[in-house]
Write an enzyme that holds these catalytic residues in place. Structure first.
Site, PDB file in Angstrom:
ATOM      1  N   ASP A 141       0.577  -1.034  -0.281  1.00 24.03           N
ATOM      2  CA  ASP A 141      -0.359   0.151   0.040  1.00 24.03           C
ATOM      3  C   ASP A 141       0.916   1.278  -0.422  1.00 24.03           C
ATOM      4  OD1 ASP A 141      -2.516   1.232   1.897  1.00 24.03           O
ATOM      5  OD2 ASP A 141      -2.201   1.590   0.101  1.00 24.03           O
ATOM      6  N   LYS A 144       2.936   3.268  -5.346  1.00 21.42           N
ATOM      7  CA  LYS A 144       2.351   2.063  -6.584  1.00 21.42           C
ATOM      8  C   LYS A 144       2.984   1.712  -7.333  1.00 21.42           C
ATOM      9  CE  LYS A 144      -0.750   3.385  -3.687  1.00 21.42           C
ATOM     10  NZ  LYS A 144      -0.950   3.038  -2.706  1.00 21.42           N
ATOM     11  N   ASP A 169      -3.627  -3.127  -2.550  1.00 25.05           N
ATOM     12  CA  ASP A 169      -4.602  -2.022  -2.863  1.00 25.05           C
ATOM     13  C   ASP A 169      -3.884  -1.428  -3.911  1.00 25.05           C
ATOM     14  OD1 ASP A 169      -5.273   0.557  -0.278  1.00 25.05           O
ATOM     15  OD2 ASP A 169      -6.330  -0.655  -1.495  1.00 25.05           O
ATOM     16  N   ASN A 170      -5.363  -0.386  -4.412  1.00 23.70           N
ATOM     17  CA  ASN A 170      -5.352   0.609  -5.355  1.00 23.70           C
ATOM     18  C   ASN A 170      -4.347  -0.132  -7.218  1.00 23.70           C
ATOM     19  OD1 ASN A 170      -3.602   1.907  -2.742  1.00 23.70           O
ATOM     20  ND2 ASN A 170      -5.822   2.550  -3.134  1.00 23.70           N
ATOM     21  N   GLU A 199     -11.105   4.396  -1.160  1.00 25.93           N
ATOM     22  CA  GLU A 199     -11.665   4.621   0.270  1.00 25.93           C
ATOM     23  C   GLU A 199     -12.718   5.303  -0.170  1.00 25.93           C
ATOM     24  OE1 GLU A 199      -8.708   3.672  -1.129  1.00 25.93           O
ATOM     25  OE2 GLU A 199      -7.053   4.584  -0.299  1.00 25.93           O
TER      26      GLU A 199
HETATM   27  O1  LIG Z   1      -0.095   7.095  -2.868  1.00 32.60           O
HETATM   28  C1  LIG Z   1      -1.167   5.928  -1.841  1.00 32.60           C
HETATM   29  N1  LIG Z   1       0.212   5.276  -1.474  1.00 32.60           N
HETATM   30  C2  LIG Z   1       1.309   5.846  -1.028  1.00 32.60           C
HETATM   31  C3  LIG Z   1       1.564   6.565  -0.117  1.00 32.60           C
HETATM   32  C4  LIG Z   1       2.752   7.307  -0.137  1.00 32.60           C
HETATM   33  C5  LIG Z   1       3.086   7.824   0.963  1.00 32.60           C
HETATM   34  O2  LIG Z   1       3.228   6.696   2.248  1.00 32.60           O
HETATM   35  C6  LIG Z   1       4.190   6.621   2.145  1.00 32.60           C
HETATM   36  C7  LIG Z   1       5.535   7.651   2.402  1.00 32.60           C
HETATM   37  O3  LIG Z   1       5.790   8.068   2.754  1.00 32.60           O
HETATM   38  C8  LIG Z   1       4.229   8.329   0.800  1.00 32.60           C
HETATM   39  O4  LIG Z   1       4.495   9.419   1.206  1.00 32.60           O
HETATM   40  C9  LIG Z   1      -2.994   6.269  -2.234  1.00 32.60           C
HETATM   41  C10 LIG Z   1      -3.098   7.240  -3.135  1.00 32.60           C
HETATM   42  C11 LIG Z   1      -4.612   7.059  -2.978  1.00 32.60           C
HETATM   43  N2  LIG Z   1      -5.346   8.396  -4.037  1.00 32.60           N
HETATM   44  O5  LIG Z   1      -6.453   7.908  -3.838  1.00 32.60           O
HETATM   45  O6  LIG Z   1      -4.684   9.252  -4.031  1.00 32.60           O
HETATM   46  C12 LIG Z   1      -5.370   6.046  -2.102  1.00 32.60           C
HETATM   47  C13 LIG Z   1      -4.372   5.331  -1.987  1.00 32.60           C
HETATM   48  O7  LIG Z   1      -5.023   4.076  -0.765  1.00 32.60           O
HETATM   49  C14 LIG Z   1      -3.310   5.119  -1.958  1.00 32.60           C
HETATM   50  O8  LIG Z   1      -3.060   3.896  -1.347  1.00 32.60           O
HETATM   51 MG   LIG Z   2      -3.604   2.651  -0.477  1.00 31.77          MG
END
Ligand SMILES: O=C(NC/C=C/[C@H]1OC[C@H](O)[C@@H]1O)c1cc([N+](=O)[O-])cc(O)c1O
Ligand SMILES: [Mg+2]
Length: 214
Positions: A141, A144, A169-170, A199
């Protein structure tokens, strides 16, 4: 200055959830995300699918890539069998700091290890650092574009075994096209898509479950 969204999410947990009650922590975060501010937790709908896969695997050793505020960490850790342990990697120290407090509020800190740093840097050291032979379950998660390189690294480090279950996820939104193509085409994986929604929204998204065949 002021507070960040993760800090406001943590405050909602501390104000609404009961210490030691993981269900109330999950409910408090879902309430915050539906009624106050959207946040990128796996959420309740995909969370229900996550719960069913974790319960089926009942992992002794679990890895999460991308902790954020610890919502999925709590969902996974509350379902671990006796002796089960979850390692969760988070690159962003501010997210990690909030996650540790959310996990502690749920009373699950003894089953979870929050590790700060880049997944690509840490994965080669998990065996020597945590005495892990291999993982029974991996939840992806984080960024990506790191899903594919990181599972290839897990393979190379011998951290996957016949039957290890990966849940990503995603895979639709934001999407992980190179990862999906790889796990669906590779002879080393048996893959299945669980359709759901992004979500707290009506946008399409889903989880891909991939069993490593060795
Ligand atoms: O980028 C996503 N997850 C990665 C997270 C990235 C951040 O957390 C880990 C790293 O420090 C970065 O700053 C994400 C984005 C969306 N979205 O709708 O944009 C929905 C989701 O479920 C997601 O896990
Ligand atoms: Mg996610």
């Amino acid at each position: 200055t002021g507070t960040t969204r993760p800090q406001r999410l943590l405050r909602a947990v501390q104000e609404r959830a009961t210490r030691g009650d993981s269900e109330s922590v999950i409910a408090a975060i879902d309430h915050f995300c539906r009624h106050q501010e959207w946040a990128m937790n796996v959420g309740d709908e995909k969370g229900f699918i996550l719960d069913s896969v974790v319960s089926e695997v009942s992992p002794q050793t679990a890895l999460e890539l991308g902790t954020y505020c610890g919502y999925s960490t709590v969902r996974i850790a509350r379902l671990l069998p006796p002796g089960g342990h979850l390692i969760t990697l988070e690159f962003n120290p501010n997210y990690a700091a909030v996650a540790r407090q959310v996990i502690a509020w749920a009373g699950l800190e003894d089953m979870v290890q929050v590790v700060e740093g880049a997944s690509g840097d840490w994965i080669p050291h998990l065996r020597e650092h945590f005495g892990i032979e291999s993982f029974d379950f991996v939840f992806l998660d984080h960024w990506k574009e790191l899903y594919l390189p990181d599972i290839k690294l897990l393979e190379e480090c011998g951290l996957l075994r016949k039957g290890t279950v990966l849940l990503a996820d995603n895979v639709v939104c934001p999407g992980t096209p190179d990862y999906l193509e790889y796990v669906r085409k590779s002879q080393s994986y048996e893959s299945h898509y669980f359709g759901s929604h992004l979500e707290y929204t009506r946008a399409e998204d889903g989880l891909e479950k991939s069993v490593y065949l060795g």
